[in-house]
Design an enzyme around this catalytic site. Structure first.
Site, PDB file in Angstrom:
ATOM      1  CE1 TYR A  38      -3.646   2.573   0.733  1.00  0.00           C
ATOM      2  CE2 TYR A  38      -2.348   3.233   2.641  1.00  0.00           C
ATOM      3  CZ  TYR A  38      -3.403   3.455   1.765  1.00  0.00           C
ATOM      4  OH  TYR A  38      -4.213   4.551   1.940  1.00  0.00           O
ATOM      5  CG  ASP A  80       5.670   3.999   0.657  1.00  0.00           C
ATOM      6  OD1 ASP A  80       5.977   4.742   1.617  1.00  0.00           O
ATOM      7  OD2 ASP A  80       4.500   3.766   0.312  1.00  0.00           O
ATOM      8  CE  LYS A  97       1.173   5.014   8.368  1.00  0.00           C
ATOM      9  NZ  LYS A  97       1.238   4.326   7.101  1.00  0.00           N
TER      10      LYS A  97
HETATM   11  C1  LIG Z   1       0.476   4.779   5.785  1.00  0.00           C
HETATM   12  C2  LIG Z   1       1.185   4.547   4.512  1.00  0.00           C
HETATM   13  C3  LIG Z   1       1.037   5.396   3.403  1.00  0.00           C
HETATM   14  C4  LIG Z   1       0.010   6.495   3.376  1.00  0.00           C
HETATM   15  O1  LIG Z   1       0.258   7.493   4.301  1.00  0.00           O
HETATM   16  P1  LIG Z   1      -0.970   8.445   4.739  1.00  0.00           P
HETATM   17  O2  LIG Z   1      -0.310   9.428   5.664  1.00  0.00           O
HETATM   18  O3  LIG Z   1      -1.972   7.559   5.381  1.00  0.00           O
HETATM   19  O4  LIG Z   1      -1.484   9.083   3.512  1.00  0.00           O
HETATM   20  C5  LIG Z   1       1.830   5.188   2.303  1.00  0.00           C
HETATM   21  N1  LIG Z   1       2.717   4.196   2.262  1.00  0.00           N
HETATM   22  C6  LIG Z   1       2.904   3.348   3.292  1.00  0.00           C
HETATM   23  C7  LIG Z   1       3.924   2.275   3.198  1.00  0.00           C
HETATM   24  C8  LIG Z   1       2.128   3.483   4.445  1.00  0.00           C
HETATM   25  O5  LIG Z   1       2.271   2.604   5.439  1.00  0.00           O
END
Ligand SMILES: *Cc1c(COP(=O)(O)O)cnc(C)c1O
Length: 430
Positions: A147, A242, A270
């Protein structure tokens, strides 16, 4: 100690549903993956959260990752209080943004320059646009079950919430756009080679969660990240890690540092906001120089680099410059995984855990867990029953079988003991 009755949460959930679709502002919070009523949270402190009915839980969600220091860290809170006295948003540059950029570039492998934004989704969407603009190519390659936020191009076979709700790709993503998103199998380089063979010279970027955390927690197989690095370099494709979840979580230099593989671009979120909304993307100077206002690739944000958010993030990251803290987090998480495994074994329940740093995965399966297919083969019904039994025992796990869990620096013996007691009952009741 049973926390099963939650009249306040029930009333709030009912009320919320009238004005907020599904009663929540992010789908997995609605508990549809486990059934029942989501707990509305009234307060948090250290490793604990308290719901609207006054029940206290050991928190293994940590706001889905950011709260690595625990809730209400006094240094972070007092820094925020000081910032509050001089303004909350200016829409103009501030000195603290430079400090945060310097810190990120010093700690994240391969990061020469960085741009701040307000969420992980923004970071990945922007990184992809930049990769496409910089390479002049349209295709991107992602992995099934990974994701990367809810940007259109990335909502294809995207794990987590989509897995919970059983939709591979969201309606509303035009097929003409989705066709530029190629999906390969995590930890399977042959599946990557097949796509490179079909689209030689056309793939702008490979984007990957170097430690997958949105199909539960799946570590990279030995050689997988190195193999991606080698294939991207050979074909002029940018490698994007990511690290929105894994950054500053799996170690002080994220997954890139832990596994010794340097991407061209990295996305963050995060933890770097310390609980406030921050995202960032950065990497190779020549690529970042393609970004507006120096280059032609447009990206912007009214609240980007917001002073409060930067303050929380910078203070958190400074406190994380501490090898002993990471060693402690890893030890606590190992202790957690082994006590859960021991209780499952004692109850005769097929169960496996995964762990990378202070990120962990729980699987109702004999294991091992090597990839997406193994995750899908787990017993979701058992997870649901386990989840509710843990909740009743005062332990708050992510309300989905497809999410990683997180330990904070404030989790210690008392929290592990409560977890063990709850888990013993929960596994026996299965
Ligand atoms: C949480 C997450 C996102 C999205 O971040 P948001 O702040 O919720 O938009 C993207 N990539 C990874 C790997 C994530 O865990």
């Amino acid at each position: 100690m049973s926390n099963t009755a939650c009249p306040q949460s029930e009333a709030l959930f009912e009320k919320a549903g009238h004005r907020i679709p599904g009663g929540v502002n992010s789908p997995v919070r609605a508990f549809r993956g486990v059934g029942g009523t989501p707990r509305f949270i009234a307060a948090a402190d250290g490793a604990w959260i308290t719901d609207a009915d006054g029940h206290r839980y050991v928190d293994y969600v940590g706001s889905w990752g950011p709260m690595i220091l625990g809730h209400q860290h006094p240094t972070v809170i007092s820094a925020l209080q000081a910032q509050l006295t001089v303004g909350v948003s200016y829409g103009a540059p501030t000195a603290a943004e430079i400090d945060l950029a310097e810190l990120l570039c010093n700690r994240v492998p391969g990061m020469d320059q960085v741009r701040l934004c307000s969420s992980g989704t923004e970071a990945t969407m922007s990184a992809l646009r930049l990769a496409r603009g910089a390479t002049g190519r349209d295709f991107i390659l992602k992995f099934e079950g990974c994701y990367h936020g809810h940007g259109d191009a990335l909502l294809v076979k995207a794990g987590s919430g989509l897995l919970t709700f059983g939709v591979p790709t969201s309606p509303g993503v035009p097929a003409d756009l989705a066709r530029y998103t190629l999906t390969a199998t995590f930890n399977d380089l042959d599946s990557v080679d097949a796509l490179f063979d079909q689209h030689r010279g056309q793939i702008a970027a490979v984007i990957v969660e170097p430690v997958a955390g949105n199909m539960n927690c799946v570590p990279p197989a030995p050689g997988f990240l190195e193999g991606l690095r080698q294939r991207c370099s050979a074909d002029g494709t940018l490698l994007i890690f990511d690290e929105v979840m894994s950054g500053f979580r799996v170690g002080p230099q994220g997954a890139a540092g832990r596994y010794g593989v340097t991407p061209d671009l990295t996305t963050l979120g995060k933890i770097i906001g310390g609980g406030l909304p921050v995202g960032a993307f950065g990497g190779r100077r020549d690529v970042m120089q393609q970004l507006s206002p120096v280059g032609p690739v447009y990206q912007a944000g009214t609240l980007s680099g917001n002073p409060l958010a930067v303050c929380a993030g910078l203070t958190t990251l400074r406190l994380l410059d501490d090898a002993a803290l990471y060693a402690g987090l890893e030890a606590t998480t190992a202790a957690l995984c082994s006590l859960l495994q021991a209780e499952a074994d004692a109850a005769g329940v097929a169960f496996t855990t995964t762990q990378v740093g202070s990120m962990f995965g729980l699987f109702f399966s004999p294991g091992p867990i090597g990839g997406y297919a193994d995750v899908l083969a787990c017993d979701v019904e058992r997870f649901k029953r386990f989840f509710h039994a843990m909740l009743a025992g005062g332990v708050y796990l992510a309300p989905s079988a497809f999410e990683a869990g997180f330990v904070s620096a404030r989790h210690g013996d008392a929290e592990l003991q409560q977890t063990r007691t709850a888990a013993r009952e929960a596994f026996r009741a299965l």
